[in-house]
Design a protein around this motif. Structure first.
Motif, PDB file in Angstrom:
ATOM      1  N   ILE A 216      21.422  59.218  24.878  1.00 35.98           N
ATOM      2  CA  ILE A 216      22.127  57.945  24.609  1.00 35.98           C
ATOM      3  C   ILE A 216      23.557  58.230  25.393  1.00 35.98           C
ATOM      4  CG2 ILE A 216      23.279  56.759  22.661  1.00 35.98           C
ATOM      5  CD1 ILE A 216      20.716  57.591  21.134  1.00 35.98           C
ATOM      6  N   VAL A 217      23.883  57.603  26.306  1.00 39.01           N
ATOM      7  CA  VAL A 217      25.177  57.604  27.054  1.00 39.01           C
ATOM      8  C   VAL A 217      25.835  56.363  27.176  1.00 39.01           C
ATOM      9  CG1 VAL A 217      26.290  58.447  28.946  1.00 39.01           C
ATOM     10  CG2 VAL A 217      24.142  59.675  28.557  1.00 39.01           C
ATOM     11  N   PHE A 218      26.820  56.117  26.590  1.00 39.24           N
ATOM     12  CA  PHE A 218      27.356  54.833  26.402  1.00 39.24           C
ATOM     13  C   PHE A 218      27.713  54.467  27.613  1.00 39.24           C
ATOM     14  CE2 PHE A 218      27.414  55.122  21.835  1.00 39.24           C
ATOM     15  CZ  PHE A 218      27.370  53.551  21.349  1.00 39.24           C
ATOM     16  N   SER A 219      28.285  55.621  28.650  1.00 41.96           N
ATOM     17  CA  SER A 219      28.903  55.128  29.914  1.00 41.96           C
ATOM     18  C   SER A 219      27.760  54.680  30.836  1.00 41.96           C
ATOM     19  CB  SER A 219      29.420  56.431  30.643  1.00 41.96           C
ATOM     20  OG  SER A 219      28.493  57.356  30.825  1.00 41.96           O
ATOM     21  N   ASP A 220      26.642  54.982  30.387  1.00 43.49           N
ATOM     22  CA  ASP A 220      25.483  54.049  31.158  1.00 43.49           C
ATOM     23  C   ASP A 220      25.569  52.564  31.483  1.00 43.49           C
ATOM     24  OD1 ASP A 220      24.011  56.324  31.727  1.00 43.49           O
ATOM     25  OD2 ASP A 220      22.182  55.868  30.206  1.00 43.49           O
ATOM     26  N   ILE A 221      26.410  51.959  30.586  1.00 43.97           N
ATOM     27  CA  ILE A 221      26.579  50.742  30.488  1.00 43.97           C
ATOM     28  C   ILE A 221      27.492  50.204  31.810  1.00 43.97           C
ATOM     29  CG2 ILE A 221      27.632  48.590  29.525  1.00 43.97           C
ATOM     30  CD1 ILE A 221      26.945  50.376  26.598  1.00 43.97           C
ATOM     31  N   LYS A 222      28.364  51.015  32.198  1.00 43.37           N
ATOM     32  CA  LYS A 222      29.014  50.668  33.364  1.00 43.37           C
ATOM     33  C   LYS A 222      28.373  50.905  34.532  1.00 43.37           C
ATOM     34  CE  LYS A 222      33.112  53.661  31.953  1.00 43.37           C
ATOM     35  NZ  LYS A 222      33.208  55.058  32.296  1.00 43.37           N
ATOM     36  N   LYS A 223      27.072  51.397  34.564  1.00 42.40           N
ATOM     37  CA  LYS A 223      26.344  51.310  35.582  1.00 42.40           C
ATOM     38  C   LYS A 223      25.375  50.014  35.978  1.00 42.40           C
ATOM     39  CE  LYS A 223      25.980  56.259  35.812  1.00 42.40           C
ATOM     40  NZ  LYS A 223      25.526  57.275  34.899  1.00 42.40           N
ATOM     41  N   PHE A 224      25.384  48.994  35.024  1.00 45.64           N
ATOM     42  CA  PHE A 224      24.753  47.917  35.215  1.00 45.64           C
ATOM     43  C   PHE A 224      25.606  46.798  36.152  1.00 45.64           C
ATOM     44  CE2 PHE A 224      23.181  48.417  30.375  1.00 45.64           C
ATOM     45  CZ  PHE A 224      22.157  49.189  30.891  1.00 45.64           C
ATOM     46  N   THR A 225      24.714  46.156  36.829  1.00 50.50           N
ATOM     47  CA  THR A 225      25.305  45.291  38.086  1.00 50.50           C
ATOM     48  C   THR A 225      25.685  44.086  37.438  1.00 50.50           C
ATOM     49  OG1 THR A 225      23.195  44.332  38.406  1.00 50.50           O
ATOM     50  CG2 THR A 225      23.850  46.332  39.816  1.00 50.50           C
ATOM     51  N   SER A 226      26.401  43.554  38.272  1.00 53.54           N
ATOM     52  CA  SER A 226      27.039  41.865  37.965  1.00 53.54           C
ATOM     53  C   SER A 226      25.625  40.889  37.669  1.00 53.54           C
ATOM     54  CB  SER A 226      27.806  41.064  38.802  1.00 53.54           C
ATOM     55  OG  SER A 226      26.967  41.162  40.127  1.00 53.54           O
ATOM     56  N   SER A 227      24.631  41.212  38.250  1.00 60.48           N
ATOM     57  CA  SER A 227      23.368  40.542  38.043  1.00 60.48           C
ATOM     58  C   SER A 227      23.065  40.733  36.407  1.00 60.48           C
ATOM     59  CB  SER A 227      22.268  40.829  38.842  1.00 60.48           C
ATOM     60  OG  SER A 227      22.611  40.592  40.189  1.00 60.48           O
ATOM     61  N   TYR A 228      22.915  41.658  36.101  1.00 59.70           N
ATOM     62  CA  TYR A 228      22.600  41.970  34.559  1.00 59.70           C
ATOM     63  C   TYR A 228      23.465  41.180  33.716  1.00 59.70           C
ATOM     64  CZ  TYR A 228      22.186  44.087  30.078  1.00 59.70           C
ATOM     65  OH  TYR A 228      21.954  44.296  28.804  1.00 59.70           O
TER      66      TYR A 228
END
Ligand SMILES: NCCCC[C@H](N)C(=O)NCC(=O)O
Length: 440
Positions: A216-228
């Motif tokens: 569970i890594v919160f920083s994963d969220i930063k990897k979501f693109t603008s489309s998401y």
């Protein structure tokens, strides 16, 4: 050497996948029913419990507050626990919440029940989406989402067309709330069938195992693109213009058009249910359910169409556009509301059928649970806030005109986000606009 031919019910077959789909759809039917019990019974609850419309809004807000708190972790819990343990955990929570609501003797117990119910229900819906992605990615995914939505929404359809009737027939709104709890128990039983089938399928097909160590890594969220992010923004505005509207729509049709809560008819309970279903255009909750009925009929076809032609972002543009005239006309005219409800139903097919299956296409597979969780948590900001505003504005102004203008405004915002999504998708290679023939 002979090659074994898989049997008709082998986990790799369509039959197996679609049987699993039926059970993961039924997994949330109880929670859909119980969610809308409050809106379906609004007129009776307002009278019997001496509450205002804002309190009806608060009961929905309580559901969403709990959902926001837990759903994000629910999505991540899915990544951690896997589909079977996560679905069992949340469906039991849904059942418990529905029981507390039905047994509530005080307003606070009612709110506590809605909190427990919201925590379980929205997490369960996140888990349902991730399970569909697990079984259908690269196959008939949009169609599977469409079928799941259609079956899940049976719960809503039944809630609007039976809850007032149960309350009327048994002279107790509480019996109607117990019916909701019973349906949640049925969903737990469907969950057990899914568990058995998923365990077998996982072994035979070597699907990723539960709790395979995803961190569970919160920083994963930063990897979501603008489309998401545009899909998420559209999700919150679009759904805020639908569910918070249906929460008090039965009351609006009763209030503004004078439609009754039930059709009085002689005979036993089942006769009454049958009569009210076949005359749903003549009762206030029945007219509310037109949005759901229309969407249920077309959702699987829309899903199949999305799988073939793609054009997901364009369909989201069209669906958002439909919301604006439908809500405005309901608010500022006294015209027959049925055509507007059918138009809302069409929007309620197009946007969800294109939107939910877009998520696994714009995020990495290992983050699908988190992506659905985050999106549902943010969606619930709107599902919590707008029922409150809806009830509060109605209490203050004495009509539903201002709330309908508010919902049309949300449609406009959704339209802007859908256009931005279309542009972002072009920049990211057009994955959302591509159909199965283009993606291979
Ligand atoms: N009917 C209960 C609320 C469902 C909210 C859920 N997060 C959702 O958006 N479901 C998809 C749908 O279109 O019903």
């Amino acid at each position: 050497m002979t090659t074994a031919i898989p049997g008709a019910f082998h986990p790799s077959t369509r039959l197996y996948r679609f049987t699993i789909l039926i059970f993961i759809s039924l997994l949330v039917v109880g929670s859909y029913f119980a969610y809308d019990s409050i809106g379906a019974l609004a007129t009776t609850l307002i009278k019997e419990l001496h509450i205002d419309r804002a309190t009806i809004g608060k009961l929905y807000a309580a559901y969403s507050v709990a959902a926001i708190a837990i759903v994000f972790f629910g999505g991540m819990l899915y990544d951690k626990l896997g589909p079977r343990k996560a679905s069992l955990l949340f469906s039991c929570l849904v059942f418990l919440g529905a029981v507390v609501v039905a047994a509530a003797k005080t307003k606070w117990m009612l709110f506590t029940g809605r909190l427990i119910f919201g925590a379980g229900s929205e997490s369960l819906i996140v888990v349902q989406s991730a399970i569909i992605a697990r079984w259908f990615k690269g196959k008939e995914m949009a169609m599977a989402f469409g079928i799941a939505l259609a079956i899940s929404r049976l719960g809503t359809l039944f809630a609007f067309n039976t809850e007032e009737l149960i309350a009327d027939h048994f002279h107790s709104f509480r019996t109607a709330l117990w019916a909701a709890a019973l349906l949640c128990l049925f969903s737990v039983l469907c969950n057990l069938v899914f568990v058995v089938m998923d365990r077998h399928g996982e072994k035979v097909l070597s699907l990723p195992t539960a709790g395979a160590g995803d961190k569970i890594v919160f920083s994963d969220i930063k990897k979501f693109t603008s489309s998401y992010w545009f899909v998420v923004l559209l999700c919150v505005t679009f759904y805020s213009a639908i569910f918070p509207f249906t929460d008090l729509a039965a009351d609006m049709f009763h209030d503004k058009w004078g439609l009754p809560s039930v059709n009085a008819v002689a005979g036993g309970f089942l006769t009454k249910v049958f009569y009210n279903f076949t005359h749903m255009f003549t009762t206030a909750p029945g007219v509310t359910s037109i949005v759901i009925a229309a969407s249920m009929i077309f959702a699987p076809f829309a899903g199949g169409l999305v799988d073939r032609v793609g054009r997901r972002a364009s369909l989201m543009v069209l669906g958002s556009l439909l919301l604006i005239p439908a809500h405005l006309l309901l608010g500022i005219t006294h015209w027959n509301p049925i055509p507007m409800m059918v138009v809302l139903g069409a929007a309620f097919v197009l946007v969800p059928a294109a939107m939910w299956p877009s998520v696994p296409l714009v995020v990495e597979e290992s983050r699908v649970g988190t992506a659905f969780g985050l999106m549902t948590a943010i969606q619930n900001l709107g599902l919590g806030l707008f029922p409150l505003l809806n009830g509060w504005l109605r209490d203050k102004t004495g009509t539903y005109t201002s709330t309908q203008i508010m919902f049309a405004g949300l449609g406009l915002l959704g339209l802007i986000f859908a256009f931005l999504l279309l542009r972002a998708d072009k920049r990211h290679g057009g994955v959302l606009e591509a159909g199965s023939s283009l993606r291979g």
